[in-house]
Scaffold this motif. Structure first.
Motif, PDB file in Angstrom:
ATOM      1  N   ASP D 404     -20.075   9.781 -31.683  1.00 30.26           N
ATOM      2  CA  ASP D 404     -21.088  10.634 -32.323  1.00 30.26           C
ATOM      3  C   ASP D 404     -20.641  12.091 -32.272  1.00 30.26           C
ATOM      4  OD1 ASP D 404     -23.300  11.914 -33.209  1.00 30.26           O
ATOM      5  OD2 ASP D 404     -24.656  11.185 -31.637  1.00 30.26           O
ATOM      6  N   ALA D 424     -24.408  13.731 -40.706  1.00 34.15           N
ATOM      7  CA  ALA D 424     -25.504  12.787 -40.446  1.00 34.15           C
ATOM      8  C   ALA D 424     -26.824  13.307 -41.023  1.00 34.15           C
ATOM      9  CB  ALA D 424     -25.633  12.555 -38.950  1.00 34.15           C
ATOM     10  N   SER D 438     -22.568   9.476 -38.675  1.00 33.68           N
ATOM     11  CA  SER D 438     -22.791  10.227 -37.432  1.00 33.68           C
ATOM     12  C   SER D 438     -21.472  10.650 -36.803  1.00 33.68           C
ATOM     13  CB  SER D 438     -23.575   9.372 -36.439  1.00 33.68           C
ATOM     14  OG  SER D 438     -22.787   8.257 -36.072  1.00 33.68           O
TER      15      SER D 438
END
Lengths: 505, 467, 505, 467
Positions: D404, D424, D438
């Motif tokens: 992420d 994202a 992400s």
């Protein structure tokens, strides 16, 4: 459209500003038990004659007045000796920073380390450029730097127990040199200019005596000519027990290339609003640091900026120093602008600027060669530096059109006039300094204009004498302006005359 | 090459120009400079390489981050220079390029706007001071005063000048320096311990000794004391044949009598409060005025703008009485000043126009009330404020602390408050107080100090003293 | 002095700016192994036709051009419907702060809490002033706000399953109203103005139908007349199932006194660059927030500014909303200026400004009463609000001097012309709005000028038709400007024609 | 009463004016407003009372102190808007009161300066883009594109518009809103996974379906990808009878071919890089250009300045082709736009003049090299930069992280670095990458990102990933 005077605008009861906390006043007055007893009765003012305008009106009035002014941002200002170069906008932007504007001069030093660091480095740079050891940044203008320098020379000799009360000044010098020397208590001895436009060395020798305190010189001089005998001059003066003072007005031609310190000067002042691109402000503020080397360092006005390896601070210690030349530390904003200019130019940039200023001068001379009506006095084949002085003497003699007429005729073509009638040693002098900021095309246009004005003068001199016609106002009546019965320095005097008083100066 | 500020520094222009001049290398234009004087390389100045705009922005930003700005509350440092309100309009006008990039307006035909603005400055100051002649600016109040004293020597040909012992010590030092080339004695006249006013008996005593060129008085004084015996001073000074020089706080003139009304021959003042900002000490503005008197005006330093007419009879403005100035009179000039503070004079006239009559009255009242509120609050926590028990004060409050003020000052600083001026800096004036100098600080309260600010200060002082 | 085009200045090899880290480029190129392969061969540009100037030249050129422009800081701009009030300098000062200028729109919200708090309160204030519940600050100008409003109306009806594709617009409305409605896909139905200068209610009733989506109205209207039947109008339209849209262009007359929301409007847009003293910038940028109440709130363009009690944030949630009207959040700088203006005025100040703008209008009308050549159409006894429309029809009929001629003759006296030929329902219309920023003296001068121009016209109409003579250029040739063979929108087209191409539009 | 911005709000003026009008109380002038509509008291807006300048300064100063400025290094947030160098001259010129307080120049005789500056803006943009006609500005690129698409509908009377799936998602949303009143379908064309370029096969496929009003392509794209098959695109688009709308990054045009050279009918661009600054999102500048074609020019939205002559034959400037505009054509107008971004257009022309030919070439090279240096450095720490392995990139680098990116971003922030754009945010474009959204961030490097800045970023990322 002529602009009314501020007194002729506005109306009773209008206001252009609200003060910060006006709404509190009544409460505060109540808390202190009324404000009437705070002022002694006999000190209460009865009348205040100020105009009353709204903010809108004030803004418009001064915006319109600004449009009736002329500065470098509108076009070139080739005034000789004034070094009206471009004023970078980045310096204006940065110097508006509240972290400079809102600093009180007497804040604790620990709270102003940023600005002190800037000033510290600026001093080092100016010393390096001039070949001096230390500078005092305090003098707020060149003339104040000169006064400081002259007082330093005076005190230096007194401390050595010598009675030296004569200051030598070339006849081509700026008027501030003799004026500053006189303010410092010196008798001014004028040194003539020789046939090559430089100091007459024999006359200099003859003027030297045990009463000689020093020589004030600018190099290149006001004719734009480099004093090529400067090393000899320095030797002679030093041998006679005198000191050498350098007027920095003309440094632009040589900065980064030649240093006054290396020429033998003991004291130097600089005009940061000329050479280092701080704006001239329509007359000021300027900044005129004064630098010195050797024993003279002790005489610099205080405070000096210092660094102890941990913090920057003002050093007020003064054993031999002349004292203080202005309250606080001088004109900080122009000093900051000079710092920015030097940081952005660096040594190479300064050198490049100097060289281009000299190219511009000599290109103009080349274009003016052989133009009827003008002559280049003093050794025309010799290269000039930052500026040149041409003479309209042939034109005046042959047509009656004077240097002033030529100046006004230039205004008529949208060109700014040069400095005229200076230096005094040149008749009908036109003293022109383009600086490195001007374009080739402009220099060509200036030369063309001068040629065409002369041509017109030879054809129809009256036409030239009528100039200016295209400016916002016609030629101003200087006689009326200065006559004792009509001289009007303030609106107050004007009103008193209107009301019937006979005011004669 | 190809520098934004040096248009012709490019290959093409250079080539054309050098060809016409007839040299190959521009260094030939320096052939008359002795070889040994020519630097072999550029001086090492700046930051190692030429900085771009963006680099200099970042660089200076980092440096300025090391300054600490006191905004809420503003500094309470008293004296000649205090924080004051700067209207946004002032900066907007003096940022007009036509004004700030102009030279001294020697060519009136293309600079009427600049000349008119300066004439208006002279005129508004004249009305504020009730003096007929005001010049187009001096550097600041300290040098204006020095020039006023030099002028008094020229006018009277006498050799002693009397000044108040309580005057700004920095101004005193500047004066001493400026007159050091002249044969003159500066005598400090003490102040009364009860009222802070000038000791008139001592003044008369010194005047009786004779040879006095000028007497300088301040109103309100550097220490904030209002001098109310101006009529007496006017009388005794002029009886002695000396000139009366008055140093005035311009902000007081909305409520207080103007120096022109009590016989001032010369008036000097600091223009800083008139919208100039603090600027860490400069640029400021020396206001300089004289009475309508031939001798005085002819001996006045500095530039003057006058109202006149064109050859067509239209109203116009131009520099006047230039024969006093150095570019014409050289060593006989009234002063060496050329570059002055013209742009600051424009700031001051814009400021004064914005306030106008009502605003200026209001300004004086705000400062009078706020400084007296500050004094009252300081008294309420047991301090001697003002030090002179019977003084009437304006703007500045000299305060006596039970111990060393420096300790209090540092505690205030820790709380984000920039306290008063530590008078211990100026040993010279230890004779104007009965208490030790280290215990005295000079605070000011102006229109930018809100009640909250003042209360905050006094609470913090209280805590510092008690704690 | 005419100013050359930028293309006619400068010279080969000059540069006006140095980029930040130019000295690094070679090193970086070496590190990435040369830059030649970075660009696809067929995408390499062969020629770039841009002028080359030094910084000095650029500054002078645009400074001189600025002197050839005219704005509120030089004098009044009494253009009807434009609300050209004074732009406070404090707003300019504050909005130059780097803590606004240097914020990237997509910075994390935690790093922009200061500006978000400002926008949050601004929205609340605008909602309060208009009597609405919420506002979207995003529309960058009034027309964008209108488009948003029209799309909201459209979507509202669609969501309710109704087919309403007709937008009612009075014939006196600003041109943007029908244009925005058309962009949103509506058919525009024109509603005539009645004899009292207000909406003809019978005609309105007649125009209403099940296809009516809404009515776009400004109140006071473009004649400066308050729609006194507004409550009735609102009822009628609402009963017919339509919505009411308020064009905020004329809010200045009533702000702080009357609220569109109370009149029955469902959607309002504002022009912050008019009513809330953000400058007009010679055409823009503006800011045109759109506000709504009731169900319409859900339709406002996103994002909206929100506060969760801890932090401010943008809410992008969009169930019924029309979507987004511009990237990011709108024109932040004018929004900030409006915040400053409202903070400094507060409710009382806004009210005071409105009242003075109305006094100024009616004072002018009083001064113009009985002046030959002009008439005040539609119920001359009724007070006008922020502006008025007088007609030069008698003058045109009797002397041939038109509204345009009068406008040019005003320019000749140094006075800015009013809006002319608008609204279309008045012949020879002169639409004048002084705003509260103008002085009594100026209004008197304007009335005097109009009277004198008319007098001249009756005496010698040709003299008036020759105006302007005193402006920097003479009357501009509009026919040549728009002719297909000579229309010249860029220098590129000019050069192509010069090189012999026949370019016809 | 007596407000600085309301000159006549004082007793004397009020009295004179009301007398002449013939009313006692100004509220009588509101007699036609229904009583129940009149507010009984002023609205509660502002901060409890009218603030003075000094108070609003202090108040806003405190608020702005809560913003965090990223200056050294500048933000690396990529996309349409990136940090760029703003020359000080630009602000100096657009701060000239004559410009910023002017109205739209409807009176050419007194606004030649403004008109000429706008004509020069149009002209310099025309030369940059190699397009003949440029209008005097749109709000920003998003609305310029929306207007371009609306214009294509008017010109072609067709109902489908093809846009790249990789376009700025905020622009996409704006377009959707602006066309929502029209019967039109916006179709997203995917990009190639290897090169990031437009998928030409899919483009052709959609074109074959017919009814296409316009095809929109970006170059370089929102994601930084250089589109080199412009000649092919030109050909197939025009064969289909659709208009070609090109969205271009103006900064690339010092080195890259101009859209006019590959058949663009309409060009739109964001003018923000041309000296406008970031301004937290606005004001910006929508650049809008069309080919020399009667139909296109007549359907163009926005204001146009033209060069013409006076009745005396002197060169002059004026607004032209106004019959397209709403104040004349009303519902038949080409757009509703009136207020535009004129002052920003002046900023852009000043900026472009300062750079000139050499400076503009340099600008493109700086950005090209720095962004590719950034990509190389990111690859050197094992990241996919750019995500599209064979893409050639300019300014922007889409980067795929192992996990992420949000986590990395927060760590960068802790170190004072504003990292890349977290894609994202925009679920719409999850279809343009093979990796999860992400994990992707868009970084930019421009002329304001020094090597030190870039190295600092990459080191910090490296640490964040490893740590």
């Amino acid at each position: 459209w002529p602009e009314p005077l501020i007194y002729e605008l506005g109306g009773e009861g209008r206001r252009g500003a609200i003060l910060p906390y006006e709404s509190e006043l009544e409460e505060l007055e109540a808390l202190i038990g009324g404000s009437s007893r705070l002022l002694p009765e006999n000190m209460v003012r009865r009348e205040l004659l100020l105009p009353e305008l709204s903010e809108v009106e004030v803004v418009r009035h001064y915006t319109r007045l600004s449009q009736m002014a002329y500065g470098v941002d509108l076009g070139p200002v080739p005034l000789g000796s004034c070094t009206m170069k471009y004023n970078p906008k980045i310096s204006e932007e940065i110097s508006r920073d509240p972290r400079v504007r809102l600093l009180h001069p007497l804040q604790d030093e620990e709270t102003v380390q940023g600005i002190l660091e800037i000033l510290y480095h600026l001093e080092k740079w100016l010393a390096e450029i001039t070949g001096m050891e230390r500078c005092s940044l305090v003098p707020p203008a060149g003339a104040a730097g000169e006064l400081a320098g002259a007082l330093m020379i005076r005190k230096y000799h007194i401390d050595r127990g010598e009675q030296r009360d004569e200051m030598l000044v070339p006849d081509s010098a700026h008027g501030t040199n003799p004026a500053s020397a006189a303010m410092a208590g010196f008798r001014v001895v004028r040194i003539p200019t020789g046939p090559h436009g430089t100091v007459d060395i024999e006359a200099l020798r003859a003027a030297l005596s045990p009463r000689t305190a020093g020589l004030m010189l600018t190099n290149p001089n006001t004719l734009g000519i480099f004093e090529d005998k400067i090393l000899e001059i320095a030797d002679i003066v030093h041998e006679a027990g005198g000191l050498l003072y350098y007027d920095g007005a003309n440094l632009n031609a040589i900065m980064g290339l030649v240093r006054p310190g290396d020429m033998g000067f003991d004291i130097v002042h600089l005009n940061l609003h000329k050479t280092f691109a701080a704006p001239h402000g329509g007359g000021g503020p300027g900044a005129g640091p004064v630098c010195a080397k050797g024993e003279l360092v002790d005489y610099l006005p205080r405070p000096l900026i210092e660094y102890d390896g941990r913090k920057y601070y003002w050093d007020y210690r003064c054993e031999k120093c002349i004292g203080r030349i202005r309250a606080y530390y001088g004109n900080i904003i122009p000093l900051l602008k000079a710092y920015i200019y030097i940081a952005m130019m660096s040594g190479e940039g300064l050198r490049e600027a100097a060289i281009q200023s000299v190219i511009n001068t000599n290109y103009f001379i080349a274009l003016m060669r052989g133009v009827k009506g003008y002559e280049l006095p003093y050794d025309p084949s010799r290269p000039r530096k930052h500026e040149l002085v041409i003479s309209a003497k042939p034109l005046a003699r042959e047509t009656g059109v004077t240097a002033e007429d030529v100046a006004k005729a230039l205004l008529d073509r949208g060109l700014h006039a040069p400095t005229i009638y200076f230096p005094l040693i040149v008749d009908e002098a036109l003293m022109i300094e383009f600086t490195e900021s001007e374009t080739r095309e402009y220099i060509e246009e200036y030369a063309r204009a001068l040629r065409e004005i002369a041509e017109t003068a030879y054809r129809d001199p009256k036409l030239v004498k009528k100039a200016p016609q295209n400016t916002s106002v016609k030629r101003v009546d200087n006689v009326y302006a200065n006559r004792p019965t009509s001289v009007t320095p303030t609106y107050r005097v004007y009103k008193r005359r209107l009301s019937g008083e006979k005011l004669v100066l | 090459m190809a520098h934004p500020w040096i248009p012709a520094a490019n290959e093409r222009d250079r080539r054309i120009m050098l060809e016409r001049i007839g040299v190959k290398d521009p260094i030939e234009l320096y052939s008359d400079v002795p070889k040994k004087l020519m630097l072999s390389e550029p001086p090492r100045v700046g930051l190692g390489k030429p900085l771009s705009e963006e680099e200099v922005r970042t660089h200076v930003d980092k440096l300025l981050a090391r300054n600490r700005v006191f905004r809420d509350p503003p500094p309470f440092i008293g004296g000649t220079v205090c924080p004051h309100y700067v209207p946004a309009v002032v900066d907007a006008i003096i940022s007009r390029a036509e004004f700030y990039t102009a030279y001294t307006p020697y060519q009136p035909e293309i600079n009427q706007g600049l000349l008119q603005a300066l004439f208006e400055y002279q005129s508004l100051m004249a009305d504020l001071l009730e003096m007929d002649v005001v010049n187009a600016s001096m550097y600041d109040m300290s040098t204006a005063l020095a020039e006023a004293i030099l002028m008094s020597l020229r006018v009277t040909h006498k050799h002693r000048v009397l000044v108040p012992a309580s005057m700004n010590p920095e101004h005193y030092e500047v004066v001493k320096t400026w007159v050091s080339g002249k044969n003159v004695e500066i005598v400090r006249i003490p102040v009364e311990r009860e009222t802070g006013r000038l000791n008139i008996e001592r003044l008369e005593e010194e005047l009786r000794k004779g040879d006095v060129a000028a007497v300088y008085v301040e109103n309100p004084s550097f220490l904030g004391v209002i001098e109310d015996r101006v009529n007496e001073i006017n009388e005794i000074v002029h009886q002695s044949g000396a000139l009366l020089i008055v140093g005035v706080d311009v902000t007081s003139l909305g409520l207080m009598r103007a120096p022109g009304s009590y016989g001032a021959d010369i008036v000097v003042a600091e223009g800083q409060p008139l919208g100039l900002g603090l600027n860490y000490g400069g640029p400021y503005l020396g206001i300089f005025a004289v009475r309508w008197d031939r001798k005085l005006v002819r001996q006045m330093p500095g530039r003057l703008v006058g109202m006149t007419r064109t050859v067509d009879g239209e109203r116009a403005f131009t520099l006047i009485l230039q024969t006093r100035e150095q570019h014409i009179r050289r060593e006989k000039a009234t002063s060496n000043i050329t570059t002055n503070e013209a742009l600051m004079a424009i700031a001051a006239v814009v400021y004064t126009s914005l306030l106008g009559r009502k605003g200026f009255e209001r300004l004086s009242r705000e400062i009078l009330v706020r400084s007296n509120y500050l004094a009252m609050k300081l008294r309420s926590i047991g301090l001697k404020a003002p030090v002179y028990p019977k003084a009437r004060i304006y703007k500045n409050v000299p305060v006596a602390f039970p111990g060393d003020y420096g300790v209090v000052h540092r505690k205030l600083l820790e709380k984000g408050i920039m306290g008063g001026l530590q008078l211990a800096k100026y040993p010279l004036i230890s004779d104007v107080f009965d208490v030790e100098l280290s215990r005295v600080a000079l605070f000011c309260a102006t229109e930018v100090h809100s009640k909250k600010h003042i209360d905050m200060l006094v609470d913090a002082i209280h805590e510092a003293i008690e704690g």
